[in-house]
Motif scaffolding. Structure first.
Motif, PDB file in Angstrom:
ATOM      1  N   TYR A  41       0.669   5.200   1.218  1.00  0.00           N
ATOM      2  CA  TYR A  41      -0.401   6.290   1.670  1.00  0.00           C
ATOM      3  C   TYR A  41       0.083   7.619   1.003  1.00  0.00           C
ATOM      4  O   TYR A  41       1.484   7.854   1.570  1.00  0.00           O
ATOM      5  CB  TYR A  41      -1.282   5.884   2.765  1.00  0.00           C
ATOM      6  CG  TYR A  41      -0.868   4.351   3.192  1.00  0.00           C
ATOM      7  CD1 TYR A  41      -0.620   3.573   3.438  1.00  0.00           C
ATOM      8  CD2 TYR A  41      -2.240   4.823   3.435  1.00  0.00           C
ATOM      9  CE1 TYR A  41      -1.786   2.323   3.869  1.00  0.00           C
ATOM     10  CE2 TYR A  41      -3.385   4.143   4.092  1.00  0.00           C
ATOM     11  CZ  TYR A  41      -3.027   2.464   4.079  1.00  0.00           C
ATOM     12  OH  TYR A  41      -3.535   1.003   4.289  1.00  0.00           O
ATOM     13  N   LEU A  75      -3.422  11.930   7.413  1.00  0.00           N
ATOM     14  CA  LEU A  75      -3.529  10.179   6.288  1.00  0.00           C
ATOM     15  C   LEU A  75      -4.317   9.501   4.905  1.00  0.00           C
ATOM     16  O   LEU A  75      -5.548   9.614   5.298  1.00  0.00           O
ATOM     17  CB  LEU A  75      -3.406   9.521   7.480  1.00  0.00           C
ATOM     18  CG  LEU A  75      -1.610   8.977   8.175  1.00  0.00           C
ATOM     19  CD1 LEU A  75      -1.594   8.407   9.050  1.00  0.00           C
ATOM     20  CD2 LEU A  75      -1.013   8.534   7.124  1.00  0.00           C
ATOM     21  N   GLN A 122       0.828  11.133   3.846  1.00  0.00           N
ATOM     22  CA  GLN A 122       0.651  11.691   5.006  1.00  0.00           C
ATOM     23  C   GLN A 122       0.785  13.523   4.657  1.00  0.00           C
ATOM     24  O   GLN A 122       2.455  13.796   4.596  1.00  0.00           O
ATOM     25  CB  GLN A 122       1.725  11.496   6.051  1.00  0.00           C
ATOM     26  CG  GLN A 122       1.332  12.188   7.587  1.00  0.00           C
ATOM     27  CD  GLN A 122       1.675  11.535   8.072  1.00  0.00           C
ATOM     28  OE1 GLN A 122       3.038  10.645   8.559  1.00  0.00           O
ATOM     29  NE2 GLN A 122       1.180  11.834   9.291  1.00  0.00           N
ATOM     30  N   PHE A 151      -5.111   7.004   2.129  1.00  0.00           N
ATOM     31  CA  PHE A 151      -4.551   6.131   0.775  1.00  0.00           C
ATOM     32  C   PHE A 151      -4.651   6.947  -0.663  1.00  0.00           C
ATOM     33  O   PHE A 151      -5.008   7.280  -1.104  1.00  0.00           O
ATOM     34  CB  PHE A 151      -5.874   4.646   0.632  1.00  0.00           C
ATOM     35  CG  PHE A 151      -5.644   4.247  -0.195  1.00  0.00           C
ATOM     36  CD1 PHE A 151      -6.656   4.136  -1.609  1.00  0.00           C
ATOM     37  CD2 PHE A 151      -5.149   2.880   0.054  1.00  0.00           C
ATOM     38  CE1 PHE A 151      -6.392   2.766  -1.920  1.00  0.00           C
ATOM     39  CE2 PHE A 151      -5.037   1.554  -1.289  1.00  0.00           C
ATOM     40  CZ  PHE A 151      -5.516   2.028  -1.864  1.00  0.00           C
ATOM     41  N   SER A 182      -7.770   4.237  -6.582  1.00  0.00           N
ATOM     42  CA  SER A 182      -8.787   5.299  -6.415  1.00  0.00           C
ATOM     43  C   SER A 182      -8.400   6.590  -4.930  1.00  0.00           C
ATOM     44  O   SER A 182      -8.552   7.353  -5.408  1.00  0.00           O
ATOM     45  CB  SER A 182     -10.236   4.382  -5.571  1.00  0.00           C
ATOM     46  OG  SER A 182      -9.618   4.050  -4.281  1.00  0.00           O
ATOM     47  N   TYR A 192      -2.892   0.322  -3.702  1.00  0.00           N
ATOM     48  CA  TYR A 192      -2.845  -0.316  -2.721  1.00  0.00           C
ATOM     49  C   TYR A 192      -2.257  -1.602  -4.255  1.00  0.00           C
ATOM     50  O   TYR A 192      -3.305  -2.296  -6.093  1.00  0.00           O
ATOM     51  CB  TYR A 192      -4.279  -1.639  -2.872  1.00  0.00           C
ATOM     52  CG  TYR A 192      -5.034  -2.535  -2.537  1.00  0.00           C
ATOM     53  CD1 TYR A 192      -5.588  -3.397  -3.227  1.00  0.00           C
ATOM     54  CD2 TYR A 192      -3.673  -3.839  -1.837  1.00  0.00           C
ATOM     55  CE1 TYR A 192      -6.266  -4.285  -3.577  1.00  0.00           C
ATOM     56  CE2 TYR A 192      -3.797  -5.355  -1.784  1.00  0.00           C
ATOM     57  CZ  TYR A 192      -5.976  -5.349  -2.864  1.00  0.00           C
ATOM     58  OH  TYR A 192      -5.428  -6.861  -2.000  1.00  0.00           O
ATOM     59  N   TYR A 250       0.775  -1.511   0.503  1.00  0.00           N
ATOM     60  CA  TYR A 250       0.285   0.310   0.366  1.00  0.00           C
ATOM     61  C   TYR A 250       1.152   1.263   0.031  1.00  0.00           C
ATOM     62  O   TYR A 250       1.924   1.478   0.947  1.00  0.00           O
ATOM     63  CB  TYR A 250      -1.332  -0.246   1.069  1.00  0.00           C
ATOM     64  CG  TYR A 250      -1.749  -0.969   1.520  1.00  0.00           C
ATOM     65  CD1 TYR A 250      -0.700  -1.803   1.753  1.00  0.00           C
ATOM     66  CD2 TYR A 250      -2.734  -1.575   1.271  1.00  0.00           C
ATOM     67  CE1 TYR A 250      -2.235  -4.474   2.047  1.00  0.00           C
ATOM     68  CE2 TYR A 250      -3.635  -2.571   1.477  1.00  0.00           C
ATOM     69  CZ  TYR A 250      -3.248  -3.520   1.868  1.00  0.00           C
ATOM     70  OH  TYR A 250      -4.002  -4.753   2.016  1.00  0.00           O
TER      71      TYR A 250
END
Lengths: 111, 114
Positions: free
Chosen positions: A35, A43, A37, A45, A58, A48, A33
Motif C-alpha cells: 500500500y 492509503l 500512504q 492499494f 491494479s 497483492y 500486500y
C-alpha cells in the motif's frame, strides 16, 4: 522477529533514480500486500501477492512501478525513474486469513 | 465501486472524555470491516474487526465498534480517552472477491488534550 519488517525505514533519492523497497512478511503468511500512504491520496492499494504470483496489480500507478516476491516470502517493490509525486510512505502487509498485519513502512522522499 | 467514508478528518477531545469516530461504507457484499490505529511514524495496528456475528465488536485499548447494516456504518467509540490515544484512525473495508485487499477511509486524526 515476529512481525512484518520493511527496509529501509527511510530513503531519500534524487528524481530519476531507481529505488528498491523490501518487505519481509510474517513467516507462513501466503498473502502479501503493498500500500502507499501519501498526503494527497490517503492509503492506496498497490499490489497483492498470493505466494509468488500477483493476481492483482491494479493499484500500481504507472509502469515505472513493479514488484516481485520470491520463495513465497520476501517481496521487493521497485520504482524506476522516480518522480517527486512518488514521495510517500510505502506500507507492506501480510495475511494468513482475513486480518492483515502491517510493517512500519518505508518513507520515500524524492528530491 | 466500494468506498469507505470517514466523516471527520480531525477530532479534538479532552482526556477522560468519550470519543466517537464515524465510518460509513458503500458495499453490500462481503462486509468485512476493520479499524486500524497509526501512531506517529509507525505502521498500522489493528484495533478491531467485524467479520460476522455480534454487531458489537470489542477491540484493544478499550475501543469498541458497532456494525449497523441498515445505516451502512461502523462507528468506533471509546468511553474515556487517554493522552496515549492521540493518533490517526483508519476505517477499512476488505474486498473478499478481489484478493482481500483493503479499501481505507481518509483517516481521522484524534488529538487528546489534557
Amino acid at each position: 522477529g515476529a512481525g512484518v519488517s520493511q527496509s529501509p525505514s527511510n530513503k531519500v533519492t534524487e528524481k530519476g533514480k531507481d529505488v528498491e523497497l523490501r518487505c519481509d512478511p510474517i513467516s507462513g503468511h501466503t498473502a502479501l500486500y503493498w500500500y502507499r500512504q501519501s498526503l494527497g491520496q490517503g492509503l492506496e492499494f498497490l499490489i497483492y501477492f498470493q505466494g509468488n504470483s500477483a493476481p492483482d496489480k491494479s493499484g500500481l500507478p504507472s509502469d515505472r512501478f513493479s514488484a516481485e516476491r520470491t520463495g513465497g516470502s520476501v517481496s521487493t517493490l521497485t520504482i524506476q525513474r522516480t518522480q517527486q509525486e512518488d514521495s510517500a510512505v510505502y506500507l507492506c502487509a501480510s495475511s494468513a486469513h482475513n486480518e492483515q498485519f502491517f510493517g512500519p513502512g518505508t518513507r520515500l522522499t524524492v528530491l | 465501486a466500494q468506498s469507505v467514508t470517514q466523516l471527520d478528518s480531525q477530532v479534538p477531545v479532552f482526556e477522560e472524555a468519550p470519543v466517537e469516530l464515524r465510518c460509513n461504507y458503500s458495499s453490500s457484499v462481503s462486509v468485512y470491516l476493520f479499524w486500524y490505529v497509526q501512531y506517529p511514524n509507525q505502521g498500522l495496528q489493528l484495533l478491531l474487526k467485524y467479520l460476522s456475528g455480534s454487531t458489537l465488536v470489542k477491540g484493544i485499548n478499550g475501543f469498541e465498534a458497532e456494525f449497523n447494516k441498515s445505516q451502512t456504518s461502523f462507528h468506533l467509540r471509546k468511553p474515556s480517552v487517554h493522552i496515549s490515544d492521540t493518533a490517526e484512525y483508519f476505517c477499512a473495508h476488505l474486498i473478499k472477491a478481489a484478493g482481500n485487499k483493503l479499501t481505507f477511509g481518509g483517516g481521522t486524526r484524534v488529538l487528546v488534550k489534557p
